[in-house]
Design an enzyme around this catalytic site. Structure first.
Site, PDB file in Angstrom:
ATOM      1  N   TRP A 156      42.567  44.554  41.138  1.00 56.90           N
ATOM      2  CA  TRP A 156      42.505  45.080  39.772  1.00 56.90           C
ATOM      3  C   TRP A 156      43.445  46.276  39.635  1.00 56.90           C
ATOM      4  O   TRP A 156      43.049  47.412  39.921  1.00 56.90           O
ATOM      5  CB  TRP A 156      41.082  45.524  39.434  1.00 56.90           C
ATOM      6  CG  TRP A 156      40.086  44.417  39.489  1.00 56.90           C
ATOM      7  CD1 TRP A 156      39.788  43.538  38.505  1.00 56.90           C
ATOM      8  CD2 TRP A 156      39.226  44.081  40.588  1.00 56.90           C
ATOM      9  NE1 TRP A 156      38.811  42.662  38.923  1.00 56.90           N
ATOM     10  CE2 TRP A 156      38.453  42.970  40.189  1.00 56.90           C
ATOM     11  CE3 TRP A 156      39.039  44.591  41.876  1.00 56.90           C
ATOM     12  CZ2 TRP A 156      37.508  42.374  41.025  1.00 56.90           C
ATOM     13  CZ3 TRP A 156      38.107  44.000  42.698  1.00 56.90           C
ATOM     14  CH2 TRP A 156      37.350  42.902  42.276  1.00 56.90           C
ATOM     15  N   HIS A 177      37.702  45.030  34.113  1.00 58.38           N
ATOM     16  CA  HIS A 177      36.927  43.803  33.923  1.00 58.38           C
ATOM     17  C   HIS A 177      35.648  44.175  33.158  1.00 58.38           C
ATOM     18  O   HIS A 177      35.364  45.359  32.975  1.00 58.38           O
ATOM     19  CB  HIS A 177      36.615  43.103  35.245  1.00 58.38           C
ATOM     20  CG  HIS A 177      36.048  44.004  36.311  1.00 58.38           C
ATOM     21  ND1 HIS A 177      35.732  43.581  37.573  1.00 58.38           N
ATOM     22  CD2 HIS A 177      35.748  45.330  36.312  1.00 58.38           C
ATOM     23  CE1 HIS A 177      35.267  44.589  38.291  1.00 58.38           C
ATOM     24  NE2 HIS A 177      35.266  45.652  37.561  1.00 58.38           N
ATOM     25  N   ARG A 203      44.806  46.193  32.301  1.00 55.76           N
ATOM     26  CA  ARG A 203      45.399  46.207  33.638  1.00 55.76           C
ATOM     27  C   ARG A 203      46.729  46.940  33.608  1.00 55.76           C
ATOM     28  O   ARG A 203      47.460  46.880  32.618  1.00 55.76           O
ATOM     29  CB  ARG A 203      45.644  44.773  34.148  1.00 55.76           C
ATOM     30  CG  ARG A 203      44.402  43.930  34.304  1.00 55.76           C
ATOM     31  CD  ARG A 203      43.643  44.222  35.579  1.00 55.76           C
ATOM     32  NE  ARG A 203      42.316  43.606  35.558  1.00 55.76           N
ATOM     33  CZ  ARG A 203      42.060  42.355  35.955  1.00 55.76           C
ATOM     34  NH1 ARG A 203      43.030  41.607  36.439  1.00 55.76           N
ATOM     35  NH2 ARG A 203      40.840  41.877  35.897  1.00 55.76           N
ATOM     36  N   GLN A 217      37.751  39.503  28.209  1.00 49.14           N
ATOM     37  CA  GLN A 217      36.938  38.790  29.188  1.00 49.14           C
ATOM     38  C   GLN A 217      35.550  38.580  28.618  1.00 49.14           C
ATOM     39  O   GLN A 217      35.111  39.307  27.740  1.00 49.14           O
ATOM     40  CB  GLN A 217      36.785  39.632  30.464  1.00 49.14           C
ATOM     41  CG  GLN A 217      37.850  39.367  31.504  1.00 49.14           C
ATOM     42  CD  GLN A 217      37.527  40.011  32.837  1.00 49.14           C
ATOM     43  OE1 GLN A 217      36.537  40.728  32.967  1.00 49.14           O
ATOM     44  NE2 GLN A 217      38.350  39.740  33.818  1.00 49.14           N
ATOM     45  N   VAL A 260      29.641  39.886  44.472  1.00 54.98           N
ATOM     46  CA  VAL A 260      28.811  38.679  44.550  1.00 54.98           C
ATOM     47  C   VAL A 260      28.844  38.120  45.974  1.00 54.98           C
ATOM     48  O   VAL A 260      29.778  38.350  46.725  1.00 54.98           O
ATOM     49  CB  VAL A 260      29.289  37.574  43.566  1.00 54.98           C
ATOM     50  CG1 VAL A 260      28.967  37.950  42.142  1.00 54.98           C
ATOM     51  CG2 VAL A 260      30.763  37.276  43.745  1.00 54.98           C
ATOM     52  N   ALA A 314      26.277  35.936  38.405  1.00 57.03           N
ATOM     53  CA  ALA A 314      27.189  36.595  37.470  1.00 57.03           C
ATOM     54  C   ALA A 314      28.467  35.777  37.413  1.00 57.03           C
ATOM     55  O   ALA A 314      28.816  35.087  38.366  1.00 57.03           O
ATOM     56  CB  ALA A 314      27.498  38.014  37.939  1.00 57.03           C
TER      57      ALA A 314
END
Lengths: 346, 800
Positions: A156, A177, A203, A217, A260, A314
């Protein structure tokens, strides 16, 4: 007297033949059926006649009146018909002439797709929540298992705000994000949660046909007792079908996002070649559309959810990529340069 | 990470076609981005040996070379300067495809007649074969290359280009990929033997190592190799390095790079003679210290950076790049070989600070295992002996202050089910784990497993990490597909979001086109709408990509004006745009306030060119109509009052008031502002509404009003007033009478037929009572009262 009535009948009929307007017909009605007409005279004079003649003349006169009235009705209808036909004849339009323009407003294509996607998830019980564009490092990175100096920060490229704390840190940024909202929402609620978060993300990126410094997003997450990767698969496969069509196939492959575990990437079979391999899918037959996974136990712990009791999933997807795929748009910069020649196509 | 399949086959039997292997690797997390075949076009090219070289009878610079191809010999004309008898070369027969050295295109080789001699075929350069850019001479193959063998069979290869995720530094190596491939195809891996012969003095007598900052260096291993001869590395090694995208440099450097690619452990070779005091100190840099790195740049050091130093000075930036002074170049004969483990965070900070990302730093920063250091060291030492003719000192240095023991992880079947939503047989789970080098034991009676993680898997620390391993090796296709079945959580109301979406719909209904513009803006844009800096400062981005996007906008105005101008340039004739978006208002030490704002802009033709209507331009009242529609749909009672605004024309600007509070502004763009944005349309109207403020005011509870049962009576009222009286004043007075149900202004006139300085306003007034049918007299009486009050309060008279 009877002969007079016969003569009246043939005269009335003779005149009627040549009448072709409603005003002419009205004059005719007054002449033959009006209060001062010969026929009315006859009927009015009946009383003075001897009984025998009265009966015969009365019957004939009444018969004539009924006859003329019926004839009048028929003629009226005929004239109305012919008048309508005439007006239609005269009033024909060139129906190929353009209509009167009305101003046509449209939503931005991003808004349209955003709503569509939100609708799909809302139908599955998700709630729409939004969050701030300007974020703290903590929410954007640290709370998501991406501490300072973590190599995954390279995933990122970040725009940092010109803001320094007393100890020289630069903790304010433009969110890269929508995932920080996982933390913000879970901090403020107890499970179960089922939320989607649409919004702008940013970004540090040189723009070209496939890269933008700002884009949209949609984040989604659900935490409860007994949520599994199978539920994630079910939810996202259903989403893909509703968005891209019932016949689309979807698949998961292993991928990595620090917040995650397990982490996956979802792809759908290419709708251009149906999986055979083409330029759109770089020959693979599959098009990557989003990243997802099971919420990392450390993330749950950080918001005081017990990972031994609660599990969750998620996912996050980029809006513009979907639009580009859906409509065959080859340059992401078209979205926010707002050229009407582009926007008016949606 | 580029991986040569030939190299990969050293460690694992590749039983699958390349595409299938690539697919399996991709599905398991290491995405194969491209598959490149080296030598794809090498049909008709085989290994030949130069058996004779003669001068061309008619040309001084040309030679006739006879090439033995096994079955036959071919004599060709060549101009290559480097051919010698006995050499092995790649030889292309007529019909083979070669890359043209000048154009770079693939062309078919044709027979040629050069100065009278027929030449059917040619010996090739590396460039012609597509191996590298070298085109100075013919590529010379090793003496052991078998004559007559097709070149593809001898040195063709397939290269997989893999995207390795940051959690898998072990996969930044050929052996790491081999382990993945083995697990995915149920094979064993063959890891090379790393033993070698040790000679001479014990290493402790020759060099000492001290780790001064063990928080940044958990392990430091070193070996010493003497009597090395520097030269090129063997062809096979060069080929593999090239295939993996690295440039061959010398045998010593190539060996360190080769082992890094093989094992994933970065190594560094120092010239032992340049290490002062024969002492290596791993320590933080000092302020005022500097180091010339291998790329010839002087780097200023600081206490945040880890360096390798000798007794006096830094000799390398640990894990990032070596120093120029201790570089291994001819006539170096003794090599001090370093294989260490540095703290990833520090390496990352240093390399980012210096903008010096190297193959080494990108591996260290991801956190490789300290257990790897001695293994890779021994492998590289072995190759130094083998390929550079060196002698290894006895033993290795191994300083390991950061030793940690890894406890086995407990994995329960219950957890697997809770995460994956499916149960797997325990033996199957153990098989999968074992294929990845994870040994497991049944622990207790509950079917729990105790899993030992091999050193190279630094990413596996939790049961859930093991569950991912199981899922990705078994394949996600085996995970079932189920829908969420828990209770649907309570939803909180989101009034701002619904207001915002309603506003969007209403404006679209009014014929406006929605736009979305960047949140970022420039100083120049901010100045255009606020030349005297009356508004507060905007939030600045510390590292903007460009000056165009240096600030966060504090209003939507500039974006919309710019958007209008751009569309004007595109010859759009009717432009009606709106945006609903956030503005960012700084709030000191907190995150900025992000306020949802509506802005609209319109100008140009009222409707498209049409045979039905006159051409007419949009004006103030078009914009006002849009706002009136908006507020009426939102059931907000809005009024408009003249106001001043720095971007809008005086006398043509109104503020929008709801419930006594200003919620927005509407007006014609000031010609000066329009000029700043290069807008040529006239007029252009802009409006702005603060949605958050509106939200707090709008939306009185909707209640049904009965439909009137009694007839209404309409009367017209033509009035003459002073020109500066606001129409709304008269309208408000008329509306204040209880029998008046509706007032519509239908005509405004000023001109010859009214006195100078006056205007005429004509209203249509509707009278209605909810209780009864009004009589003419009642209406006349009320109308008379209205006229009297209008006269009293605004000086209006009936127009005669």
């Amino acid at each position: 007297m009877i002969a007079k009535l016969d003569e009246l009948r043939s005269r009335a009929l003779g005149e009627l033949d040549s009448i072709d307007t409603s005003s002419g017909l009205e004059a005719w009605r007054i002449r033959y059926l009006g209060r001062k007409s010969a026929l009315t005279e006859v009927l009015r004079g009946l009383a003075t006649l001897p009984l025998e003649e009265k009966r015969a003349t009365g019957a004939a006169a009444n018969e004539l009146r009924t006859f003329l009235e019926k004839t009048l009705t028929l003629k009226e209808e005929a004239i109305r018909e012919s008048e309508i036909a005439r007006s239609i004849e005269q009033g024909q339009l060139d129906v190929t002439l353009p209509g009167r323009p009305s101003a046509l407003g449209r939503l931005h294509p991003t808004t349209k797709l955003l709503r569509h996607i939100c609708d799909i998830f809302m139908a599955m019980g998700f709630e729409v929540i939004e969050g701030p564009d300007v974020e703290w490092d903590y929410y954007n990175f640290e709370a998501l298992n991406i501490p300072q100096d973590h190599p995954a920060r390279d995933m990122w490229d970040t725009l940092w705000m010109d803001f320094e704390t007393e100890d020289g840190r630069q903790p304010m940024l433009l969110r890269t994000h929508t995932s920080p909202m996982q933390i913000r929402v879970m901090e403020s609620r107890r499970p179960p949660v089922r939320v989607i978060v649409p919004g702008k993300v940013y970004r540090y990126e040189a723009t070209d046909a496939t890269h933008e410094a700002m884009f949209y997003q949609i984040e989604g997450f659900a935490v409860d007792k007994n949520i599994t990767l199978a539920d994630l698969k079910g939810t996202l496969f259903e989403f893909a079908k509703r968005l891209f069509g019932e016949e689309r196939k979807a698949r998961f492959r292993c991928d990595y996002f620090p917040f995650v575990e397990p982490g996956v990437e979802m792809a759908i079979d290419c709708f251009l070649c149906n999986g055979a391999g083409c330029q759109l899918c770089s020959g693979s037959g599959w098009i990557e559309i989003l990243g997802a996974g099971m919420v990392h136990p450390d993330v749950l712990r950080r918001v005081d959810y017990d990972p031994d009791v609660y599990t969750g999933f998620a996912f996050g997807l980029g809006l513009e990529r979907m639009l580009m795929l859906k409509y065959g748009i080859d340059d992401i910069r078209l979205f926010y340069s707002n050229d009407l020649r582009f926007l008016r196509q949606f | 990470m580029k991986v040569s399949l030939k190299w990969l086959e050293d460690y694992v039997n590749l039983s699958l076609p390349t595409r299938e292997l690539a697919e399996k690797l991709t599905m398991a997390g290491s995405e194969v981005a491209t598959i490149e075949v080296i030598g794809e076009n090498w049909e008709g090219i085989s290994i030949g040996q130069v058996t004779a070289l003669e001068k061309h009878p008619d040309a001084d610079r040309l030679l006739l070379a006879t090439i033995d191809l096994g079955e036959e010999s071919i004599t060709v004309v060549t101009g290559a300067p480097n051919l010698e008898e006995g050499q092995k070369v790649p030889f292309a027969r007529v019909g083979a495809q070669l890359i043209d050295g000048h154009t770079g295109e693939l062309v078919k080789l044709k027979p040629a007649k050069i100065r009278g001699i027929r030449s059917e075929g040619m010996a090739c350069s590396e460039k012609e074969l597509g191996i590298s850019d070298r085109h100075e001479g013919i590529m010379i193959l090793p003496p052991e290359a078998p004559v007559g063998m097709p070149l593809f069979q001898y040195m063709g290869d397939t290269i997989l280009d893999l995207s390795i995720t940051p959690n898998r530094p072990d996969c930044l190596s050929v052996i790491g990929i081999a382990r993945e491939a083995a697990a995915l195809t149920i094979q064993a891996t063959h890891i090379p033997d790393i033993s070698y012969e040790e000679q001479g003095a014990p290493i402790e007598d020759l060099v000492s190592v001290e780790i001064a900052d063990p928080d940044l260096c958990s392990r430091y291993c070193a070996s010493l190799v003497t009597d090395v001869k520097i030269g090129p590395s063997p062809q096979w090694m060069q080929q593999r390095l090239l295939a993996c995208g690295m440039r061959p440099i010398s045998n010593i450097v190539d060996i360190t790079n080769y082992v890094m690619l093989e094992y994933g452990q970065p190594l560094h070779a120092f010239d032992y003679q340049q290490v002062k005091g024969k002492k290596v100190i791993v320590r933080r840099g000092k302020d005022n210290e500097s180091l010339f790195t291998l790329d010839g740049i002087e780097r200023a050091l600081n206490t945040d950076m880890l360096v390798i130093a000798d007794e006096t000075d830094p000799i390398a930036l640990a894990g990032v790049m070596g120093g120029a002074d201790s570089e291994v170049i001819d006539p170096t004969t003794s090599i001090l070989l370093e294989s260490a483990n540095f703290y990833g965070g520090s390496i990352r900070r240093t390399s980012m600070r210096l903008n010096l990302r190297s193959e080494a730093s990108s591996r260290f920063e991801k956190g490789i295992s300290p257990e790897l250091a001695p293994i890779a060291l021994r492998r590289a030492t072995q190759l130094l002996i083998e390929l550079a003719g060196g002698k290894a000192a006895k033993g290795i240095v191994d300083v390991y202050p950061g030793r940690m023991t890894r406890e086995p992880i407990t994995l329960s079947r219950e957890r697997i089910g809770r995460i994956l939503g499916v149960e797997f047989d325990i033996e199957r789970i153990r098989e999968v784990l074992s294929s990845l080098g994870l040994s497991s034991e049944l622990a207790g009676v509950s079917g729990n497993l105790s899993v030992a993680v091999p050193y190279w898997r630094t990413d596996i620390n939790l049961a859930d990490d093991l569950i991912e391993e199981i899922a990705r090796i078994i394949g996600y296709d085996e995970i079932p597909t189920t829908m969420l079945h828990g209770e649907i959580p309570e939803r909180l109301p989101a009034p701002l979001l619904s207001l915002r979406e309603t506003v969007r719909d209403i404006l679209v209904g009014c014929g406006m086109q929605e736009v979305i513009t960047y949140s970022q803006t420039s100083q120049a844009m901010l100045d255009r709408i606020d030349p005297q800096h009356k508004l507060g400062p905007a939030l600045r981005i510390a590292n903007p990509m460009s000056l165009e996007q240096e600030y966060l906008r504090t209003s939507l105005r500039a974006s919309l004006l710019a958007c209008f101008a751009a569309n004007e340039r595109h010859k759009q004739e009717d432009i009606r745009l709106f945006e609903v978006g956030k503005v960012y208002l700084p709030r000191g030490n907190d995150l900025p306030e992000e306020r949802e704002t509506l802005a609209g802009i319109l100008g140009g033709l009222r409707c498209d060119h049409s045979w039905l209507s006159e051409e007419d331009t949009l004006d103030f009242f078009d914009a006002k109509g849009v706002l009136e529609t908006l507020f009426s749909r939102l059931r907000a009672d809005a009024s408009f009052k003249p106001v001043e605004d720095q971007n809008l024309a005086p006398g043509r600007t109104a503020e929008v008031i709801v419930d006594g509070q200003k919620v927005g502004v509407l007006g014609e763009v000031h010609p000066r502002t329009a000029a700043l944005f290069d807008i040529s349309s006239q007029p252009v109207i802009l409006f702005e509404v603060d949605l958050e403020k509106l939200l707090s005011l709008a939306g009185a509870e909707l209640r049904y009003q009965p439909i009137p049962r009694f007839p209404e009576i309409a009367r017209d009222l033509a009035l003459v007033v002073d020109a500066d009286i606001a129409a709304s004043k008269l309208q408000d007075i008329i509306r204040s009478f209880s029998l008046v149900s509706q007032v519509t202004l239908f005509d405004v006139y000023s001109g010859d037929k009214v006195p100078k300085g006056k205007k005429s306003l004509a209203f249509s007034v509707r009278y209605q009572s909810p209780q009864r049918t009004l009589t003419d007299e009642e209406v006349n009486r009320t109308q008379q009262e209205i006229i009297e009050r209008l006269q009293r309060e605004s000086g209006a008279t009936l127009r005669s």
